[in-house]
Design a protein around this motif. Structure first.
Motif, PDB file in Angstrom:
ATOM      1  N   ALA A   8      32.392 -37.453  88.587  1.00 50.87           N
ATOM      2  CA  ALA A   8      31.136 -36.795  88.231  1.00 50.87           C
ATOM      3  C   ALA A   8      31.108 -35.452  88.952  1.00 50.87           C
ATOM      4  CB  ALA A   8      29.948 -37.652  88.653  1.00 50.87           C
ATOM      5  N   ASP A   9      30.433 -34.497  88.397  1.00 52.53           N
ATOM      6  CA  ASP A   9      30.435 -33.144  88.958  1.00 52.53           C
ATOM      7  C   ASP A   9      29.919 -33.077  90.391  1.00 52.53           C
ATOM      8  OD1 ASP A   9      31.501 -32.135  86.639  1.00 52.53           O
ATOM      9  OD2 ASP A   9      29.536 -31.700  85.763  1.00 52.53           O
ATOM     10  N   GLU A  10      28.952 -33.884  90.740  1.00 50.98           N
ATOM     11  CA  GLU A  10      28.329 -33.745  92.051  1.00 50.98           C
ATOM     12  C   GLU A  10      28.849 -34.705  93.116  1.00 50.98           C
ATOM     13  OE1 GLU A  10      26.175 -36.502  89.446  1.00 50.98           O
ATOM     14  OE2 GLU A  10      26.487 -34.368  89.220  1.00 50.98           O
ATOM     15  N   ARG A  11      29.886 -35.453  92.852  1.00 50.67           N
ATOM     16  CA  ARG A  11      30.428 -36.354  93.877  1.00 50.67           C
ATOM     17  C   ARG A  11      31.935 -36.459  93.751  1.00 50.67           C
ATOM     18  NH1 ARG A  11      27.376 -41.124  91.021  1.00 50.67           N
ATOM     19  NH2 ARG A  11      28.875 -41.646  89.449  1.00 50.67           N
ATOM     20  N   PRO A  12      32.613 -37.036  94.746  1.00 51.82           N
ATOM     21  CA  PRO A  12      34.074 -37.160  94.656  1.00 51.82           C
ATOM     22  C   PRO A  12      34.499 -38.141  93.558  1.00 51.82           C
ATOM     23  CG  PRO A  12      33.267 -37.930  96.804  1.00 51.82           C
ATOM     24  CD  PRO A  12      32.085 -37.519  95.997  1.00 51.82           C
ATOM     25  N   GLN A  13      35.750 -38.068  93.216  1.00 49.79           N
ATOM     26  CA  GLN A  13      36.310 -38.998  92.248  1.00 49.79           C
ATOM     27  C   GLN A  13      36.201 -40.414  92.800  1.00 49.79           C
ATOM     28  OE1 GLN A  13      40.537 -38.546  91.552  1.00 49.79           O
ATOM     29  NE2 GLN A  13      40.261 -39.028  89.396  1.00 49.79           N
ATOM     30  N   ILE A  14      35.969 -41.377  91.919  1.00 51.52           N
ATOM     31  CA  ILE A  14      35.822 -42.777  92.312  1.00 51.52           C
ATOM     32  C   ILE A  14      36.892 -43.599  91.603  1.00 51.52           C
ATOM     33  CG2 ILE A  14      34.312 -44.786  92.225  1.00 51.52           C
ATOM     34  CD1 ILE A  14      31.951 -42.833  92.227  1.00 51.52           C
ATOM     35  N   ARG A  15      37.547 -44.471  92.364  1.00 56.14           N
ATOM     36  CA  ARG A  15      38.536 -45.383  91.782  1.00 56.14           C
ATOM     37  C   ARG A  15      37.935 -46.781  91.765  1.00 56.14           C
ATOM     38  NH1 ARG A  15      44.479 -46.385  94.239  1.00 56.14           N
ATOM     39  NH2 ARG A  15      43.277 -47.331  95.917  1.00 56.14           N
TER      40      ARG A  15
END
Length: 70
Positions: free
Chosen positions: A24-31
């Motif tokens: 998402a634009d406002e947070r880090p990548q999530i796995r």
């Protein structure tokens, strides 16, 4: 088709759909990775990747199907 069969299909679909990376634009990548899949629930490991996977948390998702009768 029984409620149990619908439940199995729904859980399999959710596990397949959720496995992977999300951004998402406002947070880090999530796995998100399935850790343990049962007959009515699945445990997912969720990690923030900034830039490497860290801060792993586990979540349990439960699926229940029941037939609706009139």
């Amino acid at each position: 088709m029984s409620a149990e069969q619908i439940q199995d299909i729904a859980l399999d679909t959710i596990v397949e759909w959720m496995d992977g990376y999300f951004h998402a634009d406002e947070r880090p990548q999530i796995r998100i990775r399935p850790a343990d899949v049962g007959t009515d629930s699945a445990v997912f490991t969720v990690e923030e990747c900034d830039p490497f996977p860290d801060n792993a948390r586990k979540f349990c998702l439960t699926v229940t199907a029941e037939e609706i009768t009139d």
